[in-house]
Structure formats: structure tokens, C-alpha cells
Design a protein around this motif. Sequence first.
Motif, short mmCIF file in Angstrom:
data_model
loop_
_atom_site.label_atom_id
_atom_site.label_comp_id
_atom_site.label_asym_id
_atom_site.label_seq_id
_atom_site.Cartn_x
_atom_site.Cartn_y
_atom_site.Cartn_z
N ALA A 6 0.83 -1.21 0.00
CA ALA A 6 0.00 0.00 0.00
C ALA A 6 0.87 1.26 0.00
N ILE A 7 1.92 1.26 0.81
CA ILE A 7 2.79 2.44 0.91
C ILE A 7 3.52 2.70 -0.41
N VAL A 8 4.08 1.65 -1.00
CA VAL A 8 4.82 1.81 -2.25
C VAL A 8 3.88 2.25 -3.37
N ALA A 9 2.65 1.70 -3.39
CA ALA A 9 1.66 2.14 -4.37
C ALA A 9 1.35 3.62 -4.19
N ASP A 10 1.22 4.05 -2.94
CA ASP A 10 0.97 5.45 -2.60
C ASP A 10 2.11 6.34 -3.11
N ILE A 11 3.34 5.89 -2.87
CA ILE A 11 4.52 6.68 -3.24
C ILE A 11 4.67 6.80 -4.75
N VAL A 12 4.60 5.66 -5.47
CA VAL A 12 4.81 5.72 -6.92
C VAL A 12 3.65 6.42 -7.63
N PHE A 13 2.45 6.34 -7.06
CA PHE A 13 1.30 7.04 -7.63
C PHE A 13 1.55 8.55 -7.64
N THR A 26 2.23 -0.45 -11.64
CA THR A 26 2.25 -1.82 -11.13
C THR A 26 3.66 -2.40 -11.22
N ASN A 27 4.32 -2.17 -12.37
CA ASN A 27 5.69 -2.66 -12.54
C ASN A 27 6.65 -2.01 -11.56
N MET A 28 6.49 -0.71 -11.33
CA MET A 28 7.36 0.00 -10.38
C MET A 28 7.21 -0.57 -8.97
N ARG A 29 5.98 -0.80 -8.58
CA ARG A 29 5.75 -1.39 -7.26
C ARG A 29 6.40 -2.77 -7.16
N SER A 30 6.25 -3.57 -8.21
CA SER A 30 6.83 -4.91 -8.23
C SER A 30 8.34 -4.87 -8.08
N LYS A 31 8.99 -3.92 -8.74
CA LYS A 31 10.45 -3.81 -8.67
C LYS A 31 10.93 -3.46 -7.27
#
Length: 284
Positions: free
Chosen positions: A71-78, A90-95
Motif C-alpha cells: 500500500a505504501i509503495v503504491a501510494d509513493i509511486v502514484f 504496477t511494474n514499479m511497485r513490483s520492482k
Amino acid sequence: MLKKLYRTIRLFPKRGREPYVSFYKILNFYPYNIMLYEQALLHKSSSIKLKDGRWINNERLEFLGDAILDAIVADIVFKEFEYKKEGFLTNMRSKIVQRETLNKLALNLGLDRLIKSSAKTGNHKTHMYGNALEALIGAIYLDQGYRIAKKFVHERLIVEHLNIETVAQQEVNFKSRLIEWSQKNKIPVEFRLIESFTDDNNNPIFYTAVDIYDFESGTGRGYSKKESQQRAAEEALDKINMDKEFLKEILILKEKESELPALEESPEENPSTDFTTNNETEKA
């Protein structure tokens, strides 16, 4: 506000003492509930038995931390990539949350010096550090809340130890991600070469499928086996993440599989016969 002040006052005598100092160096703040953080670094090979008979280790905190980190990484990359589409995000979060990255981040923080473990095999240690980092994030969330957990991930992990622009240019190893998911959830995954042939320009073409249990969960084509496996794994991961009904069926199969050993180990004799025999022996 009063609760926070009360907690701060209680911490004064403990500052400068271990293990508070060690955790402060990693977190950049003093924990309120130090036991949560100690549990986060307690590998299952060194589980502790409580007075009530329960065994504790970092697995439950790892489960929580995994979800909070996503959730945090999704928040940050968004917010970081304002005009990028869903697939890129989605790819950024996965990495960022992939096991290899988390292992390196955990080592950079020095978690390896604080983890309590009696595991001897290199296999366990492959995932131990990243798992402990997820558990630590779970502990921060319970102890300090989402805002502080996000601040820790952003400032201590991403800003200090990751170049987010460099990460954006890296390729995601979808096959490794799928195998990691398989091992973590104890669900079988198999890569199956369906066919290989040459195209009109005499280039080799490989067509691979991914099977999860008996479900064909993804397919991919490529100019090498590796490329076709990567594309098949990417499709399978998308299905796992997006198709709730598919995931539900997989989890049902896992549950049924876990029940089989119990059925196989049950005695061959009829339980009612055993009961009768025991009663007769007692009367005699």
C-alpha cells in the motif's frame, strides 16, 4: 496528543539503552512497544514459547508488513509518477517490493546483525532478511501508525538506498516473482513448453504456459525459452492480482490439498470398532 506526550515521557529513561539504541539507528525514532520490533526480527527457527503455550515469531508481522508495504509503495509511486499509466505503476511497485530488493535494503539497514535465527541452510537465509524487513514495517505500523510507516519506507528505504529513476529503468523478473509467490504461499507452479518452431525469417519461437495446480494460468511467446517464460509469468501474476475468482479457486485447492495428509494418516480400522473394543477391555 496527550497519549503521544505520555508515551514520550515514558521513553526518556530508556533512551540510550539497548535495544532502543540499535532500533533508533535503523528507524530514526524510538519505538514505544519494543517487543513488537524484537518479534519482527525473530525468525521462525528461533520461535519462543509463551506461558499460554503459544509460539511466536515474525511470520504474522511479515504477513501484515507485506500488505502495508504494498500500500505504501503504491501510494509513493502514484504521487511520484503523476502521469504514468496503471501498468507502469504496477511494474514499479513490483520492482521495489520484490524479494531481491528487500533483501538488499535489509542488509543496508543492518537488520542481519539483529535477526535472531538458528537456521543453518542458505535457502532460509535467501528470504530471511527481506521477510524480516516486511515484519519490521508491520511492527512500525502497529506501534506508530501508517504515517510513520510510510515515512520510514520513503526516507530510510527509497530515498537513502534506492534511486527511483534507476529502478524505473530496470526490468522486472516476473518468473522470479511468481516462484517467490509460489514458495511463500506453498502453491505449486510449473512452467511447461507447449511448442517451439521457427518463423518465416528462420527465428526460433518458443511458446510456454504456466500451470498453477491444473489451471493454465498464463502463456507467453518469445525468441528464447526465458523470454517466453517471463511473458507467461507476467500474465499469471496479473491473473493472480486481478482475478479474484481465480485466486479463490486456487486457495480452495490448496486447502483441499492440506487436508489430504490428515485423511491418509487416519487409522484403517473403523473408529466405532476401536471404541467398542476399549469399552470391553475396561469392563473386563
